[in-house]
Motif scaffolding. Structure first.
Motif, PDB file in Angstrom:
ATOM      1  N   PRO A 187       0.815  -1.220   0.000  1.00  0.00           N
ATOM      2  CA  PRO A 187       0.000   0.000   0.000  1.00  0.00           C
ATOM      3  C   PRO A 187       0.849   1.270   0.000  1.00  0.00           C
ATOM      4  CG  PRO A 187      -0.442  -1.374   1.962  1.00  0.00           C
ATOM      5  CD  PRO A 187       0.705  -1.993   1.223  1.00  0.00           C
ATOM      6  N   SER A 188       2.083   1.207   0.564  1.00  0.00           N
ATOM      7  CA  SER A 188       2.870   2.439   0.595  1.00  0.00           C
ATOM      8  C   SER A 188       3.416   2.766  -0.796  1.00  0.00           C
ATOM      9  CB  SER A 188       3.993   2.345   1.627  1.00  0.00           C
ATOM     10  OG  SER A 188       4.743   1.180   1.389  1.00  0.00           O
ATOM     11  N   LEU A 189       3.747   1.750  -1.576  1.00  0.00           N
ATOM     12  CA  LEU A 189       4.243   1.991  -2.938  1.00  0.00           C
ATOM     13  C   LEU A 189       3.095   2.075  -3.950  1.00  0.00           C
ATOM     14  CD1 LEU A 189       7.198  -0.584  -3.151  1.00  0.00           C
ATOM     15  CD2 LEU A 189       7.388   1.895  -2.943  1.00  0.00           C
ATOM     16  N   GLY A 190       1.936   1.491  -3.569  1.00  0.00           N
ATOM     17  CA  GLY A 190       0.820   1.419  -4.515  1.00  0.00           C
ATOM     18  C   GLY A 190       1.137   0.466  -5.654  1.00  0.00           C
ATOM     19  N   GLU A 191       1.972  -0.530  -5.390  1.00  0.00           N
ATOM     20  CA  GLU A 191       2.386  -1.468  -6.451  1.00  0.00           C
ATOM     21  C   GLU A 191       2.079  -2.901  -6.030  1.00  0.00           C
ATOM     22  OE1 GLU A 191       3.633  -0.965  -9.341  1.00  0.00           O
ATOM     23  OE2 GLU A 191       4.825   0.873  -9.368  1.00  0.00           O
ATOM     24  N   PHE A 192       1.663  -3.704  -6.986  1.00  0.00           N
ATOM     25  CA  PHE A 192       1.585  -5.146  -6.760  1.00  0.00           C
ATOM     26  C   PHE A 192       2.994  -5.716  -6.931  1.00  0.00           C
ATOM     27  CE2 PHE A 192      -3.009  -4.923  -8.020  1.00  0.00           C
ATOM     28  CZ  PHE A 192      -3.542  -5.654  -6.970  1.00  0.00           C
ATOM     29  N   LEU A 193       3.524  -6.384  -5.889  1.00  0.00           N
ATOM     30  CA  LEU A 193       4.873  -6.951  -5.963  1.00  0.00           C
ATOM     31  C   LEU A 193       4.797  -8.468  -5.965  1.00  0.00           C
ATOM     32  CD1 LEU A 193       6.664  -4.634  -3.354  1.00  0.00           C
ATOM     33  CD2 LEU A 193       6.439  -4.321  -5.840  1.00  0.00           C
ATOM     34  N   LEU A 194       5.627  -9.100  -6.782  1.00  0.00           N
ATOM     35  CA  LEU A 194       5.624 -10.561  -6.889  1.00  0.00           C
ATOM     36  C   LEU A 194       5.943 -11.174  -5.525  1.00  0.00           C
ATOM     37  CD1 LEU A 194       5.451 -13.065  -8.740  1.00  0.00           C
ATOM     38  CD2 LEU A 194       7.913 -12.831  -9.143  1.00  0.00           C
ATOM     39  N   SER A 195       4.984 -11.915  -4.969  1.00  0.00           N
ATOM     40  CA  SER A 195       5.178 -12.522  -3.646  1.00  0.00           C
ATOM     41  C   SER A 195       5.036 -14.039  -3.714  1.00  0.00           C
ATOM     42  CB  SER A 195       4.141 -11.968  -2.657  1.00  0.00           C
ATOM     43  OG  SER A 195       2.838 -12.086  -3.199  1.00  0.00           O
ATOM     44  N   HIS A 196       4.327 -14.553  -4.723  1.00  0.00           N
ATOM     45  CA  HIS A 196       4.087 -15.992  -4.841  1.00  0.00           C
ATOM     46  C   HIS A 196       4.374 -16.436  -6.280  1.00  0.00           C
ATOM     47  CE1 HIS A 196       1.735 -14.725  -1.368  1.00  0.00           C
ATOM     48  NE2 HIS A 196       1.649 -15.985  -0.981  1.00  0.00           N
ATOM     49  N   PRO A 197       5.680 -16.578  -6.632  1.00  0.00           N
ATOM     50  CA  PRO A 197       5.972 -17.004  -8.003  1.00  0.00           C
ATOM     51  C   PRO A 197       5.625 -18.472  -8.202  1.00  0.00           C
ATOM     52  CG  PRO A 197       8.010 -16.699  -6.732  1.00  0.00           C
ATOM     53  CD  PRO A 197       6.877 -16.363  -5.812  1.00  0.00           C
ATOM     54  N   ASP A 198       5.129 -18.801  -9.357  1.00  0.00           N
ATOM     55  CA  ASP A 198       4.915 -20.185  -9.788  1.00  0.00           C
ATOM     56  C   ASP A 198       4.208 -21.048  -8.725  1.00  0.00           C
ATOM     57  OD1 ASP A 198       4.951 -22.117 -11.666  1.00  0.00           O
ATOM     58  OD2 ASP A 198       7.003 -22.783 -11.277  1.00  0.00           O
ATOM     59  N   ILE A 199       2.991 -20.659  -8.414  1.00  0.00           N
ATOM     60  CA  ILE A 199       2.211 -21.374  -7.385  1.00  0.00           C
ATOM     61  C   ILE A 199       1.831 -22.766  -7.891  1.00  0.00           C
ATOM     62  CG2 ILE A 199       0.019 -21.387  -6.100  1.00  0.00           C
ATOM     63  CD1 ILE A 199       0.053 -18.289  -6.328  1.00  0.00           C
ATOM     64  N   LYS A 200       2.047 -23.775  -7.043  1.00  0.00           N
ATOM     65  CA  LYS A 200       1.575 -25.144  -7.339  1.00  0.00           C
ATOM     66  C   LYS A 200       0.653 -25.562  -6.202  1.00  0.00           C
ATOM     67  CE  LYS A 200       4.098 -25.977 -11.003  1.00  0.00           C
ATOM     68  NZ  LYS A 200       3.483 -25.345 -12.153  1.00  0.00           N
ATOM     69  N   ILE A 201      -0.505 -26.102  -6.537  1.00  0.00           N
ATOM     70  CA  ILE A 201      -1.418 -26.559  -5.493  1.00  0.00           C
ATOM     71  C   ILE A 201      -0.969 -27.953  -5.040  1.00  0.00           C
ATOM     72  CG2 ILE A 201      -3.101 -27.504  -7.169  1.00  0.00           C
ATOM     73  CD1 ILE A 201      -5.329 -26.651  -5.198  1.00  0.00           C
ATOM     74  N   PRO A 202      -0.938 -28.220  -3.715  1.00  0.00           N
ATOM     75  CA  PRO A 202      -0.577 -29.567  -3.273  1.00  0.00           C
ATOM     76  C   PRO A 202      -1.470 -30.612  -3.950  1.00  0.00           C
ATOM     77  CG  PRO A 202      -0.646 -28.079  -1.403  1.00  0.00           C
ATOM     78  CD  PRO A 202      -1.170 -27.308  -2.585  1.00  0.00           C
ATOM     79  N   GLU A 203      -0.871 -31.769  -4.239  1.00  0.00           N
ATOM     80  CA  GLU A 203      -1.599 -32.830  -4.938  1.00  0.00           C
ATOM     81  C   GLU A 203      -2.835 -33.280  -4.158  1.00  0.00           C
ATOM     82  OE1 GLU A 203       0.627 -36.447  -5.489  1.00  0.00           O
ATOM     83  OE2 GLU A 203       0.505 -36.141  -7.658  1.00  0.00           O
ATOM     84  N   ARG A 204      -2.707 -33.282  -2.841  1.00  0.00           N
ATOM     85  CA  ARG A 204      -3.831 -33.611  -1.978  1.00  0.00           C
ATOM     86  C   ARG A 204      -3.854 -32.614  -0.833  1.00  0.00           C
ATOM     87  NH1 ARG A 204      -7.313 -37.491  -1.353  1.00  0.00           N
ATOM     88  NH2 ARG A 204      -6.352 -39.141  -2.578  1.00  0.00           N
ATOM     89  N   GLY A 205      -5.058 -32.238  -0.405  1.00  0.00           N
ATOM     90  CA  GLY A 205      -5.160 -31.323   0.722  1.00  0.00           C
ATOM     91  C   GLY A 205      -5.820 -32.008   1.897  1.00  0.00           C
ATOM     92  N   ARG A 206      -6.064 -31.236   2.935  1.00  0.00           N
ATOM     93  CA  ARG A 206      -6.770 -31.777   4.105  1.00  0.00           C
ATOM     94  C   ARG A 206      -7.941 -30.871   4.460  1.00  0.00           C
ATOM     95  NH1 ARG A 206      -4.878 -36.004   3.013  1.00  0.00           N
ATOM     96  NH2 ARG A 206      -2.861 -36.761   3.652  1.00  0.00           N
ATOM     97  N   ILE A 207      -8.371 -30.067   3.478  1.00  0.00           N
ATOM     98  CA  ILE A 207      -9.446 -29.089   3.727  1.00  0.00           C
ATOM     99  C   ILE A 207     -10.582 -29.360   2.747  1.00  0.00           C
ATOM    100  CG2 ILE A 207     -10.080 -26.642   3.556  1.00  0.00           C
ATOM    101  CD1 ILE A 207      -7.191 -25.935   4.254  1.00  0.00           C
ATOM    102  N   TYR A 208     -11.831 -29.347   3.228  1.00  0.00           N
ATOM    103  CA  TYR A 208     -12.972 -29.350   2.306  1.00  0.00           C
ATOM    104  C   TYR A 208     -13.816 -28.116   2.576  1.00  0.00           C
ATOM    105  CZ  TYR A 208     -16.222 -31.006   5.946  1.00  0.00           C
ATOM    106  OH  TYR A 208     -16.986 -31.108   7.075  1.00  0.00           O
ATOM    107  N   SER A 209     -14.334 -27.535   1.506  1.00  0.00           N
ATOM    108  CA  SER A 209     -15.102 -26.286   1.615  1.00  0.00           C
ATOM    109  C   SER A 209     -16.416 -26.452   0.879  1.00  0.00           C
ATOM    110  CB  SER A 209     -14.329 -25.132   0.966  1.00  0.00           C
ATOM    111  OG  SER A 209     -13.006 -25.092   1.428  1.00  0.00           O
ATOM    112  N   ILE A 210     -17.497 -26.505   1.622  1.00  0.00           N
ATOM    113  CA  ILE A 210     -18.834 -26.638   1.028  1.00  0.00           C
ATOM    114  C   ILE A 210     -19.819 -26.027   2.016  1.00  0.00           C
ATOM    115  CG2 ILE A 210     -19.238 -28.951   2.053  1.00  0.00           C
ATOM    116  CD1 ILE A 210     -20.695 -29.698  -0.591  1.00  0.00           C
ATOM    117  N   ASN A 211     -20.938 -25.527   1.522  1.00  0.00           N
ATOM    118  CA  ASN A 211     -21.967 -25.020   2.424  1.00  0.00           C
ATOM    119  C   ASN A 211     -22.777 -26.211   2.961  1.00  0.00           C
ATOM    120  OD1 ASN A 211     -24.106 -23.837   3.734  1.00  0.00           O
ATOM    121  ND2 ASN A 211     -24.249 -22.144   2.275  1.00  0.00           N
ATOM    122  N   GLU A 212     -22.416 -26.637   4.193  1.00  0.00           N
ATOM    123  CA  GLU A 212     -23.045 -27.848   4.746  1.00  0.00           C
ATOM    124  C   GLU A 212     -24.488 -27.609   5.175  1.00  0.00           C
ATOM    125  OE1 GLU A 212     -19.391 -29.801   7.013  1.00  0.00           O
ATOM    126  OE2 GLU A 212     -20.942 -31.206   6.361  1.00  0.00           O
ATOM    127  N   GLY A 213     -24.875 -26.337   5.246  1.00  0.00           N
ATOM    128  CA  GLY A 213     -26.272 -26.023   5.558  1.00  0.00           C
ATOM    129  C   GLY A 213     -27.231 -26.564   4.505  1.00  0.00           C
TER     130      GLY A 213
END
Ligand code: AHM
Ligand code: MG
Length: 336
Positions: A187-213
């Motif tokens: 925010p001080s520079l007003g610039e987007f700076l590269l923080s996460h180069p070449d993101i790879k998603i783990p092959e398997r996760g341990r999180i599920y996201s769904i509206n269980e309602g």
């Protein structure tokens, strides 16, 4: 973290050098989208301080007519895109029809679909929200762009990405072939700076996201899959995380690994395909997750292969870590 300071603009132009024949039109367009989201980010951060959260048509302390944040986000994106000279038509979640570029402004070859402020039911309570965008090359010959230019499968996207306005603002994009990259707004520079180069998603996760309602409306395969991830076993039970803001749920699962599900359900016979929209929610995130090594499906079909029938088409959306999505597909086929 990158070992040198790389702004989003310099990164985009570095990527452009991979294509010596490139005119720079696409790079300029992406920089324009980054600019629009910086303006939106500023407004999201100010939202708690000014009376901008009321309905459209309220008056602020300067006596100006103020716009709701989602309307503000839509307007700023459209204004910047229409003046970019790189776009001929735009589709947004907020507009029933496509928007062409006014005749007095120059047209470009690209079309952009976007959801200006996804998760907008969270605006009033400081929960992260975001912008999702998708860029295609115009497919038809009409220089002004037509609705049929938008009805291309996601696999033809030139580029897609999203911005999360959260504890910090992050923009993530892919051009499909060149990896997935994340940029945090300083925010001080007003610039987007590269923080996460070449993101790879783990092959398997341990999180599920769904509206269980909505369990009472789920189809049998969804019910059985969720029972499975909650059962004790090899790495299970998974942990449940559901913000109700697609970009935020997706972003977390992209970095940590996991699966997000908004499946078809039996709630509304007029809306059998779930809630999320193909062109500006499902397809762009599918391009990102596949470029990061994950998968995106309806349960039976790859999201990126779907041929859209209409601008605001809804699809079941299940996406995330490859092995988790493959498990869900096996439940859909009745193999598990
Ligand atoms: P919106 O585009 O109107 O904000 O709706 C999309 C949002 C997603 O961000 C989120 O994943 C989903 O709706 C949550 O829906 P629900 O409240 O039905 O779980
Ligand atoms: Mg949305």
């Amino acid at each position: 973290m990158a070992d040198r300071i790389v702004t989003i603009e310099s990164h985009i132009y570095e990527q452009q050098r991979r294509f010596p024949e490139s005119t720079g039109e696409f790079s300029g367009l992406l920089c324009d989208i980054a600019l629009a989201t910086k303006v939106i980010s500023l407004e999201v951060n100010r939202a708690g301080l000014v009376d901008i959260l009321g309905g459209t048509g309220t008056i602020n302390i300067q006596g100006e007519r103020v716009r709701r944040l989602d309307v503000f986000a839509r307007d700023i994106m459209i204004d910047i895109l229409q003046r970019s000279g790189k776009v001929c038509a735009i589709a947004t979640e907020e507009d029933a029809d496509i928007i062409q570029v006014p005749r007095d402004l120059p047209n470009g070859h690209y079309i952009v679909s976007f959801d200006p402020l996804d998760g907008s039911s969270n605006i009033d309570v400081n929960v992260s929200i975001g912008t999702i965008f998708s860029i295609h090359y115009k497919s038809g010959s009409d220089e002004n762009g037509t609705e049929s230019d938008f009805l291309q499968p996601g696999v033809k996207q030139i580029c897609a990405g999203y911005v999360v306005y959260g504890s910090s603002t992050i923009m993530v994009y892919t051009d499909g072939s060149g990896g997935v990259h994340g940029f945090t707004l300083d925010p001080s520079l007003g610039e987007f700076l590269l923080s996460h180069p070449d993101i790879k998603i783990p092959e398997r996760g341990r999180i599920y996201s769904i509206n269980e309602g909505y369990e009472c409306w789920w189809k049998e395969h969804t019910r059985r899959y969720i029972e499975y991830v909650k059962s004790e076993g090899d790495g299970r039970p998974y942990t449940s995380r559901y913000i109700g803001s697609l970009v935020s749920d997706f972003h977390r699962n992209l970095l940590y690994g996991g699966i997000f599900l908004y499946p078809e359900d039996t709630r509304d016979p007029k809306r059998p395909h779930g809630k999320l929209r193909l062109l500006y929610e499902a397809a762009p995130l599918a391009l990102v997750v596949e470029a990061a090594g994950g998968k995106a499906t309806t349960g039976t079909e790859r999201i990126l292969d779907l041929e859209p029938d209409e601008l605001h088409q809804r699809v079941p959306l299940i996406l995330g870590s490859r092995l988790d999505v493959e498990d869900y597909e096996a439940f859909c086929r009745g193999e598990r």
